[in-house]
Design a protein around this motif. Structure first.
Motif, PDB file in Angstrom:
ATOM      1  N   SER A   1       1.105  -1.391   0.015  1.00  0.00           N
ATOM      2  CA  SER A   1       0.113   0.280   0.227  1.00  0.00           C
ATOM      3  C   SER A   1       0.930   1.523  -0.543  1.00  0.00           C
ATOM      4  CB  SER A   1      -0.933  -0.049   1.248  1.00  0.00           C
ATOM      5  OG  SER A   1      -1.556   1.119   1.681  1.00  0.00           O
TER       6      SER A   1
ATOM      7  N   SER B   1      -0.663  -6.228  -4.652  1.00  0.00           N
ATOM      8  CA  SER B   1      -1.634  -4.714  -4.384  1.00  0.00           C
ATOM      9  C   SER B   1      -3.098  -5.432  -5.283  1.00  0.00           C
ATOM     10  CB  SER B   1      -1.082  -3.034  -4.119  1.00  0.00           C
ATOM     11  OG  SER B   1      -2.547  -2.085  -4.185  1.00  0.00           O
TER      12      SER B   1
ATOM     13  N   LEU C   1      -5.659  -1.367   1.843  1.00  0.00           N
ATOM     14  CA  LEU C   1      -4.438  -0.402   1.109  1.00  0.00           C
ATOM     15  C   LEU C   1      -4.943   0.118   0.177  1.00  0.00           C
ATOM     16  CD1 LEU C   1      -3.964  -4.229  -0.558  1.00  0.00           C
ATOM     17  CD2 LEU C   1      -2.824  -3.170   1.534  1.00  0.00           C
TER      18      LEU C   1
END
Length: 327
Positions: free
Chosen positions: A169, A194, A223
């Motif tokens: 993140s 991600s 995230l």
């Protein structure tokens, strides 16, 4: 590395020593996968490590931070341990369960705007107006060092690990773990994972510099958010130390949440399972022992139940079709 070692001593007994367990999914993946259960932290997420390390070094009346949820809860917990005031700034996209969890730790909550960037503006304003010490969620040396203690624990328990699959993140977790792990074992492979919508660090790494992103609702809500255009630490560390970045779809995250629940019997946030999502989708192949971090359990339980039951899920403008779990 000396900062990570100091953090390990500083957080000992409050935010360390989570279990590392074999994944039941290993047979399905065709390689040994281990799960680092950061969802067992007292606040339900890995963020406690960095928060405890940072707040332990604060001199002042209190602290303030912006957060997508887990960092705020961790800062509130760490501040309460020291008897400090804590103010947490959140965007309106943060799930109500996380808002309530932060308030339960005794923190003041300020809701500001529709993105983490807007919440950050409010945190900076409060720091200046009220003399509070700001604890950034990822771009901070103390926070990164605290998260790096996970890397120490992983390689202390399993020196033979060949790869670490890390949710990505703002980069504090990935940067800290990569810093520690590569100092111990330079050849270890570090993969950041991600979601494929609004992945700020992934887009920054692809562009070669920090960029603005549009934050959207996601199963991997932890995230979300930008990394800051003036990012000084987590971006350059990720750029230097990550070997690969993989993106996964919301549907792949949905299936991974189901798999972790049914195969591992664990309640995990969408942001926790992106590494497993990449593996199950065939976007990442393991050739030897590897570990991934299940980063948190602070999921909206109503949404979680819909996922587990194979029901449709609404994520802002995105309608995610339901899908029954297939062992």
């Amino acid at each position: 590395m000396s900062d990570v070692m100091a953090a390990a001593a500083r957080i000992r007994g409050l935010a360390d020593a989570t279990p590392l367990v074999p994944a039941a999914l290993s047979d399905r993946l065709g390689a040994e996968l281990l799960l680092k259960l950061e969802l067992c932290q007292p606040t339900g997420a890995f963020k406690l490590r960095g928060a405890v390390n940072a707040v332990a070094q604060v001199e002042g009346p209190g602290v303030v931070c912006c957060s997508t949820g887990n960092h705020g809860r961790a800062v509130a917990f760490a501040a309460r341990q020291r008897g400090l005031r804590a103010v947490v700034c959140l965007s309106e996209l943060v799930p109500q369960a996380k808002v309530e969890g932060i308030r339960a730790q005794g923190a003041e909550v300020h809701l500001a705007g529709r993105s983490q960037d807007e919440a950050q503006v409010e945190a900076t304003r409060l720091a200046e107006a009220e003399g509070l010490i700001e604890i950034p969620p990822f771009d901070n040396a103390h926070v990164i060092a605290g998260q790096g203690t996970i890397g120490l624990e992983l390689l202390s328990a399993r020196p033979d690990l060949e790869a670490l699959v890390i949710p990505l993140s703002g980069g504090g977790l990935a940067a800290g773990i990569a810093l520690a792990a590569k100092a111990i074992k330079p050849g270890i492979r570090i993969i950041g994972v991600s979601m494929d919508r609004g992945a700020a660090m992934a887009e920054a790494l692809a562009a070669g510099h920090p960029v603005d992103v549009t934050e959207v609702a996601s199963l991997a809500d932890s995230l979300g958010g930008g990394i800051g255009l003036q990012n000084a630490l987590s971006y350059p560390l990720c750029a230097a130390l990550l070997d690969e970045v993989v993106l996964v779809s919301e549907a792949e995250i949905y299936r991974a949440m189901q798999a972790v629940f049914h195969a591992e019997r664990l309640v995990a946030e969408g942001g926790s399972v992106v590494g497993i999502a990449a593996l199950l989708a065939g976007k990442l192949t393991l050739t030897g022992p590897a570990a991934t971090v299940l980063t948190g359990r602070n999921v909206d339980m109503a949404q979680f139940k819909r996922v587990i039951n194979g029901e449709p899920v609404t994520l802002g403008a995105l309608e995610l079709e339901g899908q029954r779990h297939e062992p």
